[in-house]
Motif scaffolding. Structure first.
Motif, PDB file in Angstrom:
ATOM      1  N   SER B  49       0.853  -1.189   0.000  1.00  0.00           N
ATOM      2  CA  SER B  49       0.000   0.000   0.000  1.00  0.00           C
ATOM      3  C   SER B  49       0.889   1.239   0.000  1.00  0.00           C
ATOM      4  N   VAL B  52      -3.043   5.684   2.263  1.00  0.00           N
ATOM      5  CA  VAL B  52      -4.398   5.344   2.689  1.00  0.00           C
ATOM      6  C   VAL B  52      -5.288   5.128   1.468  1.00  0.00           C
ATOM      7  N   GLU B  53      -6.027   4.018   1.505  1.00  0.00           N
ATOM      8  CA  GLU B  53      -6.973   3.648   0.440  1.00  0.00           C
ATOM      9  C   GLU B  53      -6.291   3.311  -0.886  1.00  0.00           C
ATOM     10  N   THR B  55      -4.007   0.352  -2.440  1.00  0.00           N
ATOM     11  CA  THR B  55      -3.360  -0.946  -2.261  1.00  0.00           C
ATOM     12  C   THR B  55      -3.137  -1.579  -3.625  1.00  0.00           C
ATOM     13  N   SER B  67      -6.484  -4.116   3.534  1.00  0.00           N
ATOM     14  CA  SER B  67      -7.182  -2.829   3.525  1.00  0.00           C
ATOM     15  C   SER B  67      -6.269  -1.791   4.160  1.00  0.00           C
ATOM     16  N   ARG B  68      -6.459  -0.542   3.778  1.00  0.00           N
ATOM     17  CA  ARG B  68      -5.655   0.535   4.370  1.00  0.00           C
ATOM     18  C   ARG B  68      -6.596   1.730   4.612  1.00  0.00           C
ATOM     19  N   LYS B  69      -7.341   1.632   5.689  1.00  0.00           N
ATOM     20  CA  LYS B  69      -8.300   2.691   6.021  1.00  0.00           C
ATOM     21  C   LYS B  69      -7.633   3.816   6.812  1.00  0.00           C
ATOM     22  N   GLU B  70      -6.570   3.460   7.512  1.00  0.00           N
ATOM     23  CA  GLU B  70      -5.816   4.457   8.270  1.00  0.00           C
ATOM     24  C   GLU B  70      -4.350   4.294   7.918  1.00  0.00           C
ATOM     25  N   LYS B  71      -3.592   5.366   8.092  1.00  0.00           N
ATOM     26  CA  LYS B  71      -2.188   5.323   7.699  1.00  0.00           C
ATOM     27  C   LYS B  71      -1.393   4.318   8.510  1.00  0.00           C
ATOM     28  N   ASN B  73      -2.333   1.463  10.031  1.00  0.00           N
ATOM     29  CA  ASN B  73      -2.744   0.053  10.063  1.00  0.00           C
ATOM     30  C   ASN B  73      -2.865  -0.560   8.677  1.00  0.00           C
TER      31      ASN B  73
END
Lengths: 110, 113
Positions: B49, B52-53, B55, B67-71, B73
């Motif tokens: 990724s 964020v968002e 990938t 998933s990458r909803k937050e920087k 995690n």
């Protein structure tokens, strides 16, 4: 796809000996990296090489970026027991992707 | 302390039971990735990724989701694990793709029975 040939696969040496390992590829890489992995841990970067022909040292470790950009070697001088681990080479291609070698397992006998 | 933290460190589970391996970094890195390490094969990238968002697939993405909803995690999801996904998994992060060093977590050993 791009592949790296790392050799040797394993080494069993006496403390105080020098160690040499290398990686070759049929592809050109823009960056060569050498990592060490201790048991139960993730790889840690030892040396990064960015320019063909570059020779870089980090303590007892010396690595070179081959002039053809298709190979690299790592030397460890005067090995000590804490040098034990798995050493990985990695090449970074023009797309930014990182390709790892299969690793060299180093064992050091005190 | 700069860290990449993976959980769990070890997991034994059965075929078909969905699982998630979490990865968190505290260095404000934009780039995160997942690798699997198998004997004799070295590390192979599963997904990465760039922010964020954003990938993208690595070399061995089949059977995995991310998933990458937050920087900070970047969880790895196995919707229907199979025995050939038994492996040692590493999460890694860096400031951006191609920047060094890439910081690795301590690994998650998954066994799928």
């Amino acid at each position: 796809g791009q592949q790296l040939n790392q050799s040797p696969q394993s080494m069993f040496i006496q403390e105080g000996e020098d160690v040499s390992m290398n990686c070759t590829s049929s592809s050109i890489f823009n960056t060569w990296l050498w990592y060490k992995q201790d048991p139960g841990e993730g790889p840690v970067l030892l040396i990064a090489l960015y320019k063909a022909g570059e020779l870089t040292s980090n303590g007892r470790l010396t690595a070179q970026f081959g002039i053809t950009r298709k190979d690299s070697f790592l030397n460890i001088s005067a090995s000590i027991p804490s040098d034990v681990g798995i050493y990985f080479c990695a090449g970074r291609g023009s797309q930014g992707n990182l390709i790892f070698g299969k690793g060299t397992k180093l064992s050091v006998k005190p | 302390e700069a860290q990449v933290t993976q959980n769990p460190r070890y997991l034994i589970t059965v075929t078909g039971k969905k699982l998630t391996v979490t990865c968190s970094q505290n260095m404000n890195h934009e780039y995160m990735s997942w690798y699997r390490q198998d004997p004799g094969l070295g590390l192979r990238q599963i997904y990465y990724s760039m922010n964020v968002e954003v990938t993208d697939k690595g070399d061995v993405p089949e059977g995995y989701k991310v998933s990458r909803k937050e920087k900070r995690n970047f969880p790895l999801i196995l919707e229907s694990p199979s025995p050939n996904q038994t492996s040692l998994y590493f999460c890694a992060s860096s400031f951006y793709r191609g920047s060094e060093p890439q910081h690795f977590g301590d690994g998650t050993r998954l066994s799928i029975l």
